[in-house]
Design a protein around this motif. Sequence first.
Motif, mmCIF file in Angstrom:
data_model
loop_
_atom_site.group_PDB
_atom_site.id
_atom_site.type_symbol
_atom_site.label_atom_id
_atom_site.label_comp_id
_atom_site.label_asym_id
_atom_site.label_seq_id
_atom_site.Cartn_x
_atom_site.Cartn_y
_atom_site.Cartn_z
ATOM 1 N N SER A 1 -5.227 -1.363 -6.728
ATOM 2 C CA SER A 1 -4.700 -0.442 -7.191
ATOM 3 C C SER A 1 -4.176 -1.339 -8.816
ATOM 4 N N GLU B 1 2.215 4.762 -2.591
ATOM 5 C CA GLU B 1 2.231 3.884 -2.235
ATOM 6 C C GLU B 1 3.672 3.302 -2.509
ATOM 7 N N GLU B 2 3.421 3.768 -3.450
ATOM 8 C CA GLU B 2 4.753 3.104 -4.567
ATOM 9 C C GLU B 2 5.590 3.977 -5.439
ATOM 10 N N ASP C 1 -4.608 6.265 -4.153
ATOM 11 C CA ASP C 1 -3.886 4.855 -3.645
ATOM 12 C C ASP C 1 -2.757 5.899 -2.547
#
Length: 458
Positions: free
Chosen positions: A105, A128-129, A174
């Motif tokens: 990332s 993911e984040e 991602d």
Amino acid sequence: MAKTSATFPCQACGAVHSKWSGRCDACGEWNTLAEEASTSVPGGLKAPKGGKSKSGKVEFTALNGQQEAPPRIVMGVDELDRAFGGGLVPASATLIGGDPGIGKSTLLLQVAARLARNGLKCVYVSGEEATAQIQERARRLKVADSPVQLATETDLRKVLTALKKAKPDFVVIDSIQTMWSDNLEAAPGSVSQVRACCQELTRWAKTSGAALILVGHVTKDGQIAGPRVVEHMVDTVFYFEGERGHQFRILRAVKNRFGPTDEIGIFEMSQYGLAPAKEPSALFLSSENSDTGGAAVFAAMEGSRPVLAEVQALVAPSAYGTPRRSIVGWDSNRLAMLLAVLETRCNVALGGRDVYLSVAGGYRISEPAGDLAAAAALLTSAAGSSGPSKAIFFGEVALSGAIRPVARTEQRLKEAARLGFEQAFVPDGSSTAIKGLTITPLKRLSDLVELIAPEAAQ
Ligand SMILES: Nc1ncnc2c1ncn2[C@@H]1O[C@H](COP(=O)(O)OP(=O)(O)O)[C@@H](O)[C@H]1O
Ligand SMILES: [Mg+2]
Ligand SMILES: [Zn+2]
């Protein structure tokens, strides 16, 4: 409507089994089969109606047609552009796999920020984040002012709609394992979801002309599908590697439809993110001087680039009946072979002693040319002598004890001379005069024993 039935795809390699078992026949991994309800058309692909394309004709062309080489988006970071074979290719899909926490990332946010500053339209989609987490990372990496368009979303349909509207030049997803398509019943991260999402995103990239990068986590527990499952669907596959305890990272191409696969990019990780390594060829040399022997420098090649790496060996009396063999960064079969050749062809008996061998900096030697350096490290350790100073070694050792020539001699030697080495032990016949370097050609491994550690032979 497609028929629904249960299948058991392997989450590691993607092989589909009709019933559950503890071990995958295809790749040998344990506990990687998971039940998935799947439509009878794999990956949710819809067969074209009527089975024929509209025109119904296939045009053949000759091999010698004038096709231009694909244009490249040059990222301006040498280590990256080299690994990609000269830059990113528009209308292509790239997979970057790697262990969690290795820096995928970080690297991709830096690339997106750089390209966006150069005027390209860049989109970063994270499943993911949270937005705040990525913004925080952007601040730490000092790229928060770059006009990257950020989104946090996992629903493939929404992502594709947004991409079609935004028409970006460069897109990061991602990760591919967090995306899910509501066409399928299977859980996010399962083989059929990962395949279907990869397929749709890749198709979009090809038609829109964007350079698409998919992040794929390597997983060992088989809970989610690994990047291998989609390797064949994308144009380029990279693995981002490195040792946790060391700060450098290597981007290695394992598949590239537009360039060579033996080139690597070497980066250093710091709190400000990844930066191209400053003197990559000297990263794997140790700074201490060894007077007690047991170290030798191997002049390796990674693609078109020379890399010098120190091989360290320790030969010690064995306290147990079975002597220990411990190896880091080299192949245990090659060590066994080298020890046998030393014993039978050179009268150097190490069979009853403990042997430890390690390559500095976490580098991994994959070339057979590393044999001679490993032998030199073992011999000087066994003899307890310091060995030749400022020396490099390369050459493949055959079972007969002969030393075989290896490719790209001149490049290896030039780099060694540039980094201040003064002697080189090389296979006979690869004589090239290099200023400042004394070259010793060797025919047999026993020649090396005589030259650097005659005490080691009985
Ligand atoms: N605040 C920080 N300062 C320094 N390093 C950090 C910080 N936050 C994360 N890192 C480092 O960045 C590394 C890479 O993280 P990341 O890019 O998220 O990896 P990946 O996407 O491959 O899972 C982490 O392993 C961590 O060591
Ligand atoms: Mg990540
Ligand atoms: Zn498998």
